[in-house]
Scaffold this motif. Structure first.
Motif, PDB file in Angstrom:
ATOM      1  N   ALA A 432      -1.413  -0.769   5.721  1.00  0.00           N
ATOM      2  CA  ALA A 432      -2.289  -1.935   5.896  1.00  0.00           C
ATOM      3  C   ALA A 432      -1.698  -3.209   5.309  1.00  0.00           C
ATOM      4  N   VAL A 433      -0.434  -3.217   4.975  1.00  0.00           N
ATOM      5  CA  VAL A 433       0.163  -4.428   4.402  1.00  0.00           C
ATOM      6  C   VAL A 433       0.293  -5.493   5.479  1.00  0.00           C
ATOM      7  N   THR A 434       0.208  -6.760   5.074  1.00  0.00           N
ATOM      8  CA  THR A 434       0.304  -7.866   6.023  1.00  0.00           C
ATOM      9  C   THR A 434       1.706  -8.470   6.008  1.00  0.00           C
ATOM     10  N   PRO A 435       2.132  -9.043   7.133  1.00  0.00           N
ATOM     11  CA  PRO A 435       3.470  -9.661   7.179  1.00  0.00           C
ATOM     12  C   PRO A 435       3.673 -10.731   6.123  1.00  0.00           C
ATOM     13  N   ALA A 436       2.645 -11.498   5.821  1.00  0.00           N
ATOM     14  CA  ALA A 436       2.772 -12.571   4.828  1.00  0.00           C
ATOM     15  C   ALA A 436       3.064 -11.994   3.446  1.00  0.00           C
ATOM     16  N   ALA A 437       2.355 -10.925   3.094  1.00  0.00           N
ATOM     17  CA  ALA A 437       2.568 -10.308   1.783  1.00  0.00           C
ATOM     18  C   ALA A 437       3.957  -9.675   1.703  1.00  0.00           C
ATOM     19  N   VAL A 438       4.399  -9.070   2.805  1.00  0.00           N
ATOM     20  CA  VAL A 438       5.742  -8.478   2.839  1.00  0.00           C
ATOM     21  C   VAL A 438       6.803  -9.552   2.623  1.00  0.00           C
ATOM     22  N   THR A 439       6.657 -10.685   3.338  1.00  0.00           N
ATOM     23  CA  THR A 439       7.634 -11.770   3.228  1.00  0.00           C
ATOM     24  C   THR A 439       7.675 -12.329   1.812  1.00  0.00           C
ATOM     25  N   ALA A 440       6.491 -12.539   1.222  1.00  0.00           N
ATOM     26  CA  ALA A 440       6.433 -13.097  -0.138  1.00  0.00           C
ATOM     27  C   ALA A 440       7.126 -12.161  -1.137  1.00  0.00           C
TER      28      ALA A 440
END
Length: 465
Positions: A432-440
């Protein structure tokens, strides 16, 4: 004429001591042996031996006294050697007169002289060669009785050491100094006014000035002296075994790196020739090693393995003969909380890779994974991992790879990932991780590869452009 008046005659005569000192040893021991000979047929020879022994003993004592007054010697050993030498000279002169009596008196007197001669000779040997010289190559049992550390006990087992915490000075240079330098530079004898029996004296230097220049081996007197040809009078050491090529190279490396006694090998900066010499002469391999090769512990017994096998665990050795293990459920079988608990009790130090893919274990059971302190790779695909499990994993200091594929973790996972110092790979497919959190997270932790099945780590994205 002036140069004759300025000559140091006392020191000139004193330096004949090493030559003359062997004469009384031979003559007096001969006299003692002949005193034990039955009958009086050898009495004339005994008298000659005592006379020659007395004359040479007086000459050796005088020359030795003058030599000591020239400096370079001192301490308790010199005191005992000096006065034992005087005692030998006095006993030898007395022997010239006592020997005419014959009988038991001369025999006892001769043995007393031999005892004083032995003491003087032993102390002189300590002054010249160092106190460890006599027992250095003695059998181990003799070395232990004499209080000398057997050489076999000095062999280092590098397999149990962290290669990034090996101090160059303490591990390699200090033993060489003790073995090849201290005999002439100690509390009893200081050639050139230099002591090397303790580290702080190295930095003090000697009569000629500083022993070395930190950061510049070529400009260092120490390096220059140990690399001079053997026939050069200033070569160090002047007698005995010279420093080997590897020892000189390590000294040069240490001096160039700043001569810091706490300096440790920086594995990515050690020159290749140094690595080759360490491996050849010290059996020390500085090549990067996998974590599994550094794990220490007892090898799991066959009985324990059988017990774990009965609980549906599959066990594989990661290093032949080593303790590191990879453990996962047997194909087509599952494990429960009790099996995981038994595994934690049996192999807390040995377990390095653990796979729990698709096992129906509760979060409470999964928290037991934190007990494997050497865990390096962990697969929790398709399990009930939650924030409490992730929090427990932050205590694993060696965890490099974490696979959370097909789990319910969300962006909160990154809060715990930042607390895993050794982490290098994390797999987050179908979570359930989001792309924004992954990028950060990826931007803040460039050393970690984040694999979501679609999103590349930022550094990798830049490389693709």
């Amino acid at each position: 004429m002036l140069h004759l008046l300025l000559a140091d005659y006392a020191l000139f005569v004193g330096r004949f001591h090493p030559l003359v000192v062997h004469l009384p040893i031979g003559f007096l021991l001969l006299a003692v042996v002949l005193e034990l000979w039955p009958g009086d047929r050898v009495r004339p020879a005994i008298k000659v031996a005592w006379v020659l022994g007395a004359a040479s003993a007086v000459g050796a004592a005088l020359a030795g006294w003058l030599l000591a007054s020239g400096g370079g010697y001192g301490g308790e050993t010199l005191f005992w050697h000096r006065w034992a030498g005087v005692a030998v000279a006095v006993l030898a002169v007395g022997g010239v007169f006592v020997q005419s009596r014959g009988g038991i008196t001369t025999k006892v007197y001769g043995l007393m002289t031999a005892a004083a001669l032995t003491l003087a000779g032993h102390q002189g040997g300590n002054l010249t060669h160092g106190e460890e010289y006599l027992f250095q190559y003695a059998p181990p049992v003799v070395q232990r009785i004499s209080g000398h550390t057997p050489d076999s006990m000095l062999i280092t087992d590098w397999s149990v050491r962290n290669t990034d915490s090996i101090a160059v000075y303490a591990e390699f240079l200090r033993p060489v100094i003790n073995d090849k330098c201290v005999r002439c530079h100690n509390s009893e004898k200081q050639n050139g006014g230099l002591r090397m029996d303790s580290t702080h004296y190295l930095f003090k230097g000697g009569e000629s000035g500083p022993l070395f220049v930190a950061g510049n081996a070529i400009a260092s007197r120490w390096h220059n002296r140990v690399t001079l040809p053997t026939q050069n009078v200033k070569a160090m050491p002047p007698q005995g075994e010279r420093m080997t090529f590897a020892e000189v190279r390590l000294l040069e490396y240490w001096l160039n790196e700043g001569a810091d006694t706490s300096y440790v090998f920086q594995l990515d900066e050690v020159p290749e020739d140094i690595k080759a010499l360490l491996q050849r002469d010290y059996a020390l391999d500085l090549r990067p090693r996998l974590f599994v090769e550094t794990v220490r512990g007892t090898v799991l017994s066959d009985k324990t393995r059988q017990g774990l096998y009965s609980l549906n665990w599959s066990i594989t050795d990661l290093v032949p003969g080593g303790p590191a293990l990879e453990v996962k459920p047997q194909p087509g079988k599952s494990v429960d909380a009790n099996a995981l608990r038994e595994l934690a009790a049996a192999a807390p130090d040995q377990l390095t890779y653990l796979g729990l893919d698709n096992q129906e274990l509760s979060a409470e059971a999964l928290r037991q994974v934190a007990e494997f302190k050497h865990l390096n790779r962990l697969r929790l695909n398709g399990t009930a991992v939650d924030s409490t499990v992730l929090r427990s994993l932050t205590g694993l200091q060696h965890l490099e790879s974490l696979n959370l594929y097909n789990t319910q973790v969300g962006d909160e996972v990154f809060h715990y990932l930042t607390q895993m110092p050794a982490l290098r790979r994390v797999y987050l497919w179908q979570t359930a991780v989001t792309p924004a959190a992954v990028t950060a997270y990826a931007e803040a932790h460039a050393q970690v590869m984040v694999d979501t099945g679609a999103t590349l780590q930022p550094a990798e994205q830049d490389a693709k452009k």
